[in-house]
Design an enzyme around this catalytic site. Sequence first.
Site, PDB file in Angstrom:
ATOM      1  N   HIS A 513       0.829  -1.200   0.000  1.00  0.00           N
ATOM      2  CA  HIS A 513       0.000   0.000   0.000  1.00  0.00           C
ATOM      3  C   HIS A 513       0.868   1.257   0.000  1.00  0.00           C
ATOM      4  CE1 HIS A 513      -2.840   2.823   2.281  1.00  0.00           C
ATOM      5  NE2 HIS A 513      -3.445   2.586   1.125  1.00  0.00           N
ATOM      6  N   HIS A 555      -0.745  10.761  -2.465  1.00  0.00           N
ATOM      7  CA  HIS A 555      -2.092  10.374  -2.053  1.00  0.00           C
ATOM      8  C   HIS A 555      -3.014  11.568  -1.829  1.00  0.00           C
ATOM      9  CE1 HIS A 555      -5.245   9.291   0.882  1.00  0.00           C
ATOM     10  NE2 HIS A 555      -5.279   8.140   0.221  1.00  0.00           N
TER      11      HIS A 555
END
Length: 743
Positions: A513, A555
């Site tokens: 991730h 992100h």
Amino acid sequence: MAIRPFHEVYLKECAKYKMKYLQLTPGYRTALADGMLVPDSPKHMATEELHRALPGSRLRICEKEYLFAVAVFSLERNPIFIYSYAYQPEENWASYTQNLTPQSYGQEEYIFEQECWFRVCVRRKDGEDLNSEDNGRASELIAYYESQKIPAARNKPWFEQEIAETVSAVNREDAPHAMKLCLLTDTHHTVNGTWEDTVRNIRSVTARIKYDAIVHMGDLTDGMLPKRLTRKYVEDMVRDLEDCGVPLYIVPGNHDSNYFRNRRNAFSFEEMKSLYRLYGSEKYFSANGVLPIASANGMLAGENREADVAEANTRLDYYIDVPEYSIRMIFLSSFDDAAPVRYGYTEGQLRWLEKVLVSSVPGTRFLIFSHDAPLAKLDYWSFHVRNGEALLDILEKCNASEDYQIVGFFYGHTHADYIFEECSFPVISIGCAKLEYFTDKKPQGAVTWPREADTVTQDLWDSVLIDFEQQRLKLIRFGAGEDREVSFAKKKSIYQYVSIMQRKSRTMKIWAHRGASGHAPENTLPAFELAHMMGADGIELDVQLTRDGVPVVIHDEKIDRVSDGTGYVKDYMLGELKAFNMNKSFPAYGKITVPTLAEVYDLIKNTDLMINLELKNSTVFYEKMEEKVLRLAEEKEMADRIIYSSFNHYSMRKIKQLLPSARVAFLYCDGIMDIAEYAKKYGACAVHPSVGCMKYPGVDVVKECHAKGIRVHVWTVNESADFEWLREKGADAAITNYVERGE
């Protein structure tokens, strides 16, 4: 004024005592609640070191302007430090008696009634802060009179038989021309610990067996104290072992740099070399301390690389030749607290190791010692061993030669026993000499033996017999555990094959991730590189667009959380964005710039990593984002390895419209009715639910999706229990910050 007449009154009485002054450290006081040192106390000075007292020993204050108090610690040990993962901050296993009160300070002579450990705290009689004159007296304010020299204790009854049996076993298993080593590791010396018993046992066995060497594989102490104290304890331990009368070699462990929860007191490389005697067969080195480079045929050639010369100044590796057995013992440092991946080996070390191997005389055999294991799966504490596989490759290449042989690779750190037999030579771990017993935090397959104080299982170390004729290593255990034996005859190496097959056989794939974001700055090139090295099957990353339309990997819509800048990604040109440091979480990595999506593709192009590309267009609706990422995937020839995902399902529908063959997945974090039917209707190949979405009662997401040919990739899975549960449910992939937890 000095209270010298006070001493003269007792001169005759004190003749039977051994007197010394205790060193006080200004600015410290003793806490009433737990007896530990409290810093930043301008009115006090205290002994940092805990001292041992026998009945009848006494303390006296030497100046009438001061008062003193004594904190007393009993010999009782707190079991939490034996039966769980716990470190006492002052490396003190004695138990505080809570004898101190505010009224404890005085000038009256203090006489010890029973054996104990103690600490002294001093303050001015008038209650004022200490001044420079007071501080100058710190080394001669407290006189300690030992009632007698602490006697050299005899072997304890429960060890006497073990000593005899160990000597008998070694003599029984001995063979002509066999090499004999005493091997121990992870002693973690503490006040009121068990080191005195351990070294006494080693000394007793050594007196009856001629060891060729004693090897300590690191972590002599916990490495949590001020340098002065750690240095004292280590020097005492080294002296204890050297008194056995055989050569002593030490491999530095991670605690030995004195960094543990204590970075401001860490030793320099030069301090470590001197303290731990990290010097080898110097005659084989050139004047600048670097072994000359050897050519492929073993002949010395060329000049030293500048990098090797520079690194020699900070290298803690060394080797020792034992011509009698045609043995070269190589000792490798395997920890650097300042490195991004702390456990492992540098490229400079590997070059040095190659030279040390190929420069050896044909027929040389090698013993390798390292505090840490060469592979992360052999050590619970290592999520990745830097250059570990490269190290093994070098050793395997050497062992494949007819001229040389690797006898064994020995390591500690795991506090457990294990023999790894997937290499062409044995890789062997030794349990800890420290009195410790807990079965968690150990690598799979390792054996941890029950331990108990004041029994033979209190101790643990090995006598290693190397039978060259039979090609056998015999490890005879002293204390807790069992004897072991393993062949070092050359065999086929299968560790790489096993690793590949284990990864390929994963029923649930492991995707990193934002890269290996549990250990490196998220969504950066180092995080993706580390994910690959750790054995991830794929990576998940997030893409946004700069003001000049370049896809970048980050992100959040704003850069504030992860960088030293502020503002929205969309408001910066790429060049402006590149000026910021995208590393707030892992200082060891230094400054890291935001990667472009193209840079990430270039990095992983030659790997087999799958890519889960999340389009961050649910808040900022980036114009033509879908076209840009599809075009880049085609240009980089990566299209067949990418799954596109987003919380913006309209964006995924657009991807399918632009390129029907593209694979898309729907991200979601709330309950969605009939998600399998929904995904199939709009052409998604997978759904990406959060862990929480998988746990709605009465719903089996995996079963429903698989029935319609839809894969299930779950985020963010970080807990071991969730990995196991999802594996049982049949999930296709787990997206995690911690790749190692998915094994």
